[in-house]
Write a protein that holds these residues in place. Structure first.
Motif, mmCIF file in Angstrom:
data_model
loop_
_atom_site.group_PDB
_atom_site.id
_atom_site.type_symbol
_atom_site.label_atom_id
_atom_site.label_comp_id
_atom_site.label_asym_id
_atom_site.label_seq_id
_atom_site.Cartn_x
_atom_site.Cartn_y
_atom_site.Cartn_z
ATOM 1 N N SER A 41 -3.381 13.170 0.815
ATOM 2 C CA SER A 41 -2.705 13.681 -0.388
ATOM 3 C C SER A 41 -1.830 14.873 -0.041
ATOM 4 N N GLU A 87 -1.992 11.672 -7.096
ATOM 5 C CA GLU A 87 -3.436 11.512 -7.218
ATOM 6 C C GLU A 87 -3.843 12.028 -8.605
ATOM 7 N N ASP A 94 -0.431 7.635 -4.478
ATOM 8 C CA ASP A 94 -1.663 8.251 -3.989
ATOM 9 C C ASP A 94 -2.870 7.651 -4.697
ATOM 10 N N GLU A 95 -3.552 6.793 -4.002
ATOM 11 C CA GLU A 95 -4.774 6.140 -4.478
ATOM 12 C C GLU A 95 -4.664 5.525 -5.877
HETATM 13 MG MG MG Z 1 -6.289 12.433 -1.717
#
Ligand code: MG
Ligand code: ATP
Lengths: 242, 299
Positions: free
Chosen positions: A41, A83, A162-163
């Motif tokens: 991140s 994220e 991000d994820e």
């Molecule tokens: Mg992360």
């Protein structure tokens, strides 16, 4: 499309990225995998301009953007789906999309907005049905779809994610990744951070394994999938071996 | 609290009118606090000085430079807006990432600088402004409404409507709301958050100045009127909940009415304590304010 060389960055006095170099070619989907706290991140935040680079370079289509401020990078076509999604919770789905299109100025902006919104609703039909609902009242999956849709409104050339699968049921993850697959087919370049290495490698051309702020391993998705270390640590193949 | 036998209906009405008058001024100052808070998460303790500047510059442009009243008022608002914009560029922006506490200390410093500037530039004396429209008070069911009070209400209403349009109908307003809700996400949308903060200071200064100049014909003004109005405006902003600019208007009106009715039913001794009492009570009992949603969903 994107070239990152010897990038160093961190928080306060703590160095998190210790010289990361990666490249993403136009039209490619590249994934970063790695354990919690590896610095994935952090890397995306530096790329988006939310965090300053201490050293090294970031180039977008040959242009050095290392010191460029975050809002200008959006205009250059680099857009991050962060994220935790970071939606505007009290605003409607539609207003979130409108803010996504904020960087698009000019005379055609109004008609383009309608067009781009239709594209997003086509990709994620559920958002169209929730258009006037506030983002806070959406389910987790719908929120992630909105976060992606909002980023698309800026017409990115390089999308950083991000994820996107975090905390979502497998069925929703499938839905989101098939949308990403569709975006890839349309030529969007993608840099994807994922905890779930299996999902990530299945949807990427190439990957990097990030370990404590450094690139530990790089290769095509197939290579990484076959790599013993990767299998052992990130694909959960250690079950029964340990 | 029932109506005391000693307070007649028209007296009560008179107190309410006074409350709405002061409340409008508090609302304008409180708006300044919330607008700056929304973009910086910091309290701007120089807000009272913008109010002071509004009156003092108007006096200067009218008496010192001989401008007609309407022009003097307009130029004063423009000048103080520019002071707000400049204050951000010179003092706030260089330390923007240092956190709210540092910013608050800078604004306290700014407040002192502005005050001593006003004292030296305009002198230590109380300064008057003429009323905007001459003429006797208007009789309203036995209570008297000064013509200047109508100006206060009208200009406050115009400011609030203009601000509502800004927030709900314009791209800049949308960017400001985005910053209010999540500054980092706003940057990811391509919003220049530094610019939004600068504009917030300009708006806050302009609104404070408007409050200061429109009330000066009734109260006079001086270099040192800022801090006490700052406390009132801050109390009103806290009462409204700091998060939502328009709730600050409700906070200001409520504080004005509370003050005025406490004079009517208790004693004028308590008037200036009310704002502080309200401030403490809200901070202790309902920190999110009376007019904001009880809890913001965090995502
Ligand atoms: Mg992360
Ligand atoms: N805001 C912050 N302030 C200080 N340290 C931070 C901050 N954010 C992250 N870190 C630290 O930086 C390191 C890398 O964090 P980062 O969020 O980049 O990891 P990650 O690879 O994204 O992990 P995850 O998979 O859990 O999301 C961690 O040690 C973390 O504690």
């Amino acid at each position: 499309m994107l070239r990152v060389c010897d990038l160093e960055a961190g928080y306060g006095h703590v160095r998190v990225l210790k010289g990361v170099s990666i490249e993403v070619a136009a039209g490619e989907a590249v994934t970063l995998i790695g354990a919690n706290g590896a610095g994935k991140s952090t890397l995306l935040k530096v790329l988006a301009g939310l965090l300053p680079a201490w050293d090294g370079c970031v180039e977008l289509e040959g242009k050095n953007i290392t010191g460029m401020r975050a809002h200008k990078r959006v205009r250059e076509g680099l857009v991050l789906v962060p994220e935790g999604r970071m939606l505007f919770a009290s605003m409607s789905v539609e207003d979130n999309l409108r803010l996504g299109a904020y960087s698009r100025g000019g005379k055609e902006a109004a008609s383009e907005f309608g067009q781009d919104r239709a594209t997003v609703y086509e990709l994620f039909p559920v958002l169209g049905r929730r258009a006037t609902q506030t983002a806070a009242t959406l389910s987790g999956g719908e929120q992630q779809m909105l976060a992606i849709g909002r980023a698309l409104m800026a017409r990115p050339r390089l999308l950083l994610l991000d994820e996107p699968s975090l905390g979502l049921a497998p069925k929703v993850v499938t839905e989101i990744f098939s949308a990403l697959q569709e975006l890839r087919r349309r030529g969007l370049t993608i840099l994807l951070v994922e905890q779930d290495a299996r999902v990530a490698l299945r949807h990427a051309d190439r990957g990097y394994v990030v370990r404590t702020g450094e690139v530990a391993l790089a290769g095509t998705a197939a290579e990484l999938m076959d790599n013993d270390d990767v299998r052992l640590i990130y694909l959960g193949a250690w079950h029964g071996r340990d | 609290m029932g109506v005391d036998a000693e307070v007649t209906g028209s007296e009560l009405l008179q107190f309410i009118i006074a409350g709405l008058k002061n409340g409008s001024i508090y609302a304008l100052v409180a708006l300044g606090f919330t607008i700056v808070y929304a973009s910086t998460k910091a309290i701007n303790f120089a807000q009272g000085e913008f109010y002071m500047f509004g009156g003092m510059f108007a006096v200067f442009f009218l008496s010192g430079l001989g401008m007609p009243l309407a022009l003097a008022a307009l130029v004063s608002v423009i000048t103080v807006t520019a002071v707000g914009l400049g204050f951000d560029r010179v003092a706030i922006r260089p330390r923007r990432d240092a956190g709210p506490l540092t910013l608050i200390i800078i604004t306290i410093g700014g407040s002192m600088v502005f005050q001593s500037f006003a004292r030296h530039a305009f002198g230590p004396d109380e300064r008057p402004l003429p009323v905007f429209t001459a003429g006797p008070s208007i009789d309203f069911f036995g209570a008297a409404i000064e013509r200047q009070t109508l100006w206060i209400w009208a200009l406050t209403a115009v400011a609030v409507v203009a601000l509502t349009i800004l927030y709900t109908r314009t791209k800049l307003g949308r960017a400001m709301r985005a910053c209010m809700e999540n500054r980092e996400a706003a940057r990811l949308m391509g919003i220049d958050t530094n610019r939004v903060v600068t504009i917030s200071f300009g708006l806050a200064a302009g609104l404070g100045a408007l409050g200061g100049l429109v009330v000066t014909p009734l109260t006079q003004t001086a270099f040192n009127v800022g801090p006490s109005m700052g406390v009132k405006g801050f109390a009103a902003a806290i009462l409204g909940g700091l998060g939502n600019p328009l709730a600050a208007v409700a906070g200001g009106i409520t504080l004005g009415l509370l003050e005025s009715l406490s004079i009517g039913f208790l004693s004028s001794t308590y008037k200036d304590v009310i704002a502080l009492a309200v401030l403490l009570a809200v901070l202790v009992l309902r920190p999110e304010g009376l007019f904001s949603r009880a809890s913001r969903e965090k995502m």
